[in-house]
Design a protein around this motif. Structure first.
Motif, mmCIF file in Angstrom:
data_model
loop_
_atom_site.group_PDB
_atom_site.id
_atom_site.type_symbol
_atom_site.label_atom_id
_atom_site.label_comp_id
_atom_site.label_asym_id
_atom_site.label_seq_id
_atom_site.Cartn_x
_atom_site.Cartn_y
_atom_site.Cartn_z
ATOM 1 N N VAL A 1 0.886 -1.164 0.000
ATOM 2 C CA VAL A 1 0.000 0.000 0.000
ATOM 3 C C VAL A 1 0.921 1.210 0.000
ATOM 4 C CG1 VAL A 1 -1.819 1.202 1.244
ATOM 5 C CG2 VAL A 1 -1.710 -1.280 1.330
ATOM 6 N N LYS A 2 0.709 2.131 -0.929
ATOM 7 C CA LYS A 2 1.640 3.248 -1.077
ATOM 8 C C LYS A 2 0.926 4.588 -0.975
ATOM 9 C CE LYS A 2 4.821 0.733 -4.029
ATOM 10 N NZ LYS A 2 5.581 0.732 -5.267
ATOM 11 N N LEU A 3 1.702 5.586 -0.561
ATOM 12 C CA LEU A 3 1.250 6.971 -0.569
ATOM 13 C C LEU A 3 2.481 7.792 -0.934
ATOM 14 C CD1 LEU A 3 -1.056 9.000 0.066
ATOM 15 C CD2 LEU A 3 -0.145 9.124 2.379
ATOM 16 N N SER A 4 2.457 8.442 -2.078
ATOM 17 C CA SER A 4 3.620 9.198 -2.528
ATOM 18 C C SER A 4 3.801 10.453 -1.686
ATOM 19 C CB SER A 4 3.456 9.601 -4.000
ATOM 20 O OG SER A 4 2.449 10.601 -4.119
ATOM 21 N N GLY A 5 5.002 10.980 -1.703
ATOM 22 C CA GLY A 5 5.276 12.235 -1.000
ATOM 23 C C GLY A 5 4.413 13.363 -1.524
ATOM 24 N N THR A 6 4.192 13.390 -2.843
ATOM 25 C CA THR A 6 3.356 14.430 -3.461
ATOM 26 C C THR A 6 1.922 14.333 -2.945
ATOM 27 O OG1 THR A 6 4.740 14.425 -5.438
ATOM 28 C CG2 THR A 6 2.517 15.339 -5.661
ATOM 29 N N GLU A 7 1.380 13.102 -2.905
ATOM 30 C CA GLU A 7 0.010 12.901 -2.415
ATOM 31 C C GLU A 7 -0.084 13.226 -0.929
ATOM 32 O OE1 GLU A 7 -4.086 11.858 -2.213
ATOM 33 O OE2 GLU A 7 -2.765 12.631 -3.790
ATOM 34 N N PHE A 8 0.940 12.862 -0.168
ATOM 35 C CA PHE A 8 0.977 13.166 1.257
ATOM 36 C C PHE A 8 0.895 14.680 1.481
ATOM 37 C CE2 PHE A 8 3.796 14.106 4.980
ATOM 38 C CZ PHE A 8 2.906 13.709 5.966
ATOM 39 N N ARG A 9 1.705 15.449 0.755
ATOM 40 C CA ARG A 9 1.695 16.915 0.905
ATOM 41 C C ARG A 9 0.359 17.503 0.475
ATOM 42 N NH1 ARG A 9 6.755 15.654 -0.820
ATOM 43 N NH2 ARG A 9 6.329 16.143 -3.009
ATOM 44 N N ARG A 10 -0.232 16.950 -0.598
ATOM 45 C CA ARG A 10 -1.539 17.438 -1.049
ATOM 46 C C ARG A 10 -2.590 17.222 0.024
ATOM 47 N NH1 ARG A 10 -6.233 16.204 -2.423
ATOM 48 N NH2 ARG A 10 -5.990 13.949 -2.256
ATOM 49 N N ARG A 11 -2.581 16.026 0.615
ATOM 50 C CA ARG A 11 -3.545 15.717 1.673
ATOM 51 C C ARG A 11 -3.329 16.598 2.896
ATOM 52 N NH1 ARG A 11 -4.679 9.226 2.021
ATOM 53 N NH2 ARG A 11 -5.101 8.892 -0.182
ATOM 54 N N LEU A 12 -2.069 16.847 3.226
ATOM 55 C CA LEU A 12 -1.781 17.733 4.361
ATOM 56 C C LEU A 12 -2.400 19.109 4.131
ATOM 57 C CD1 LEU A 12 1.950 17.333 5.461
ATOM 58 C CD2 LEU A 12 -0.079 17.019 6.868
ATOM 59 N N ARG A 13 -2.127 19.686 2.940
ATOM 60 C CA ARG A 13 -2.635 21.021 2.631
ATOM 61 C C ARG A 13 -4.159 21.060 2.571
ATOM 62 N NH1 ARG A 13 2.073 20.952 -0.263
ATOM 63 N NH2 ARG A 13 1.298 20.468 -2.315
ATOM 64 N N ALA A 14 -4.760 19.975 2.079
ATOM 65 C CA ALA A 14 -6.221 19.924 1.916
ATOM 66 C C ALA A 14 -6.932 19.537 3.206
ATOM 67 C CB ALA A 14 -6.582 18.941 0.802
ATOM 68 N N GLY A 15 -6.174 19.186 4.248
ATOM 69 C CA GLY A 15 -6.792 18.764 5.497
ATOM 70 C C GLY A 15 -7.420 17.383 5.418
ATOM 71 N N GLU A 16 -7.018 16.607 4.421
ATOM 72 C CA GLU A 16 -7.574 15.265 4.250
ATOM 73 C C GLU A 16 -6.855 14.258 5.148
ATOM 74 O OE1 GLU A 16 -7.509 14.251 0.098
ATOM 75 O OE2 GLU A 16 -8.596 16.068 -0.466
ATOM 76 N N GLU A 17 -7.479 13.099 5.297
ATOM 77 C CA GLU A 17 -6.942 12.066 6.184
ATOM 78 C C GLU A 17 -5.594 11.531 5.680
ATOM 79 O OE1 GLU A 17 -8.020 7.621 7.850
ATOM 80 O OE2 GLU A 17 -9.523 8.702 6.701
ATOM 81 N N ILE A 18 -4.687 11.338 6.617
ATOM 82 C CA ILE A 18 -3.405 10.686 6.356
ATOM 83 C C ILE A 18 -3.481 9.331 7.061
ATOM 84 C CG2 ILE A 18 -0.892 10.789 6.611
ATOM 85 C CD1 ILE A 18 -2.019 13.150 4.980
ATOM 86 N N PRO A 19 -3.281 8.236 6.350
ATOM 87 C CA PRO A 19 -3.398 6.913 6.982
ATOM 88 C C PRO A 19 -2.419 6.727 8.147
ATOM 89 C CG PRO A 19 -3.148 6.723 4.587
ATOM 90 C CD PRO A 19 -2.928 8.151 4.936
ATOM 91 N N ASP A 20 -2.872 6.034 9.179
ATOM 92 C CA ASP A 20 -2.025 5.769 10.352
ATOM 93 C C ASP A 20 -0.763 5.007 9.982
ATOM 94 O OD1 ASP A 20 -3.845 7.016 11.989
ATOM 95 O OD2 ASP A 20 -4.777 5.156 12.679
ATOM 96 N N TRP A 21 -0.824 4.145 8.978
ATOM 97 C CA TRP A 21 0.338 3.360 8.585
ATOM 98 C C TRP A 21 1.409 4.239 7.935
ATOM 99 C CZ3 TRP A 21 1.332 3.821 3.476
ATOM 100 C CH2 TRP A 21 0.273 4.075 2.615
ATOM 101 N N PHE A 22 1.023 5.423 7.479
ATOM 102 C CA PHE A 22 1.976 6.299 6.795
ATOM 103 C C PHE A 22 2.693 7.242 7.748
ATOM 104 C CE2 PHE A 22 3.396 9.894 4.248
ATOM 105 C CZ PHE A 22 4.040 9.241 3.211
ATOM 106 N N ALA A 23 1.970 7.797 8.711
ATOM 107 C CA ALA A 23 2.565 8.763 9.649
ATOM 108 C C ALA A 23 1.779 8.773 10.947
ATOM 109 C CB ALA A 23 2.558 10.160 9.035
#
Length: 137
Positions: free
Chosen positions: A103-125
């Protein structure tokens, strides 16, 4: 434990791969460190022409191990860890061996989710880390 001291090193990466790993080892040795944690593809970069990795995944770890005795530093190689829905965290080798799907989450997607206030999976951070990062975005 008073034998362990965590500190940050104000140093920018230069993407020099294995040679940069050696430079980091020397800097840390000069600060009194006895161990050096080196990751997979440390300070790696991609070719601007082909997009291919310039250095091999483990070149920095191999060079650090090769020079560890002469630098009097113990190298602690970081394993290539990933997350799978079937087994949680495991190494890439074990996942391939067992046919597990990463299961992957790219750095680009991670930053987008951070800025958008969207959920970040527990397995990622860790949630506590995400909270701190969100305050600075």
């Amino acid at each position: 434990d008073e034998r362990v001291h965590w500190a940050s090193l104000p140093y920018s990466m230069h993407m020099a791969g294995p040679r940069e790993a050696i430079q980091h080892m020397l800097i840390r040795k000069n600060y009194g460190c006895t161990h050096f944690i080196v990751g997979r593809d440390m300070a790696g970069c991609k070719s601007s022409l082909t997009g291919e990795d310039f250095y091999g995944q483990y070149d920095a770890q191999d060079m650090a191990k090769k020079h560890s005795k002469e630098l009097d530093m113990q190298v602690v190689p970081s394993l290539d860890i990933l997350y799978t829905a079937e087994a949680g965290y495991t190494t890439v080798d074990i996942a391939k061996e067992k046919g597990l799907k990463p299961v992957k989450l790219s750095g680009t997607e991670f930053r987008r989710r951070l800025r958008a206030g969207e959920e970040i999976p527990d397995w990622f951070a860790f949630k506590s880390v995400v909270e701190v990062l969100r305050k600075s975005v």
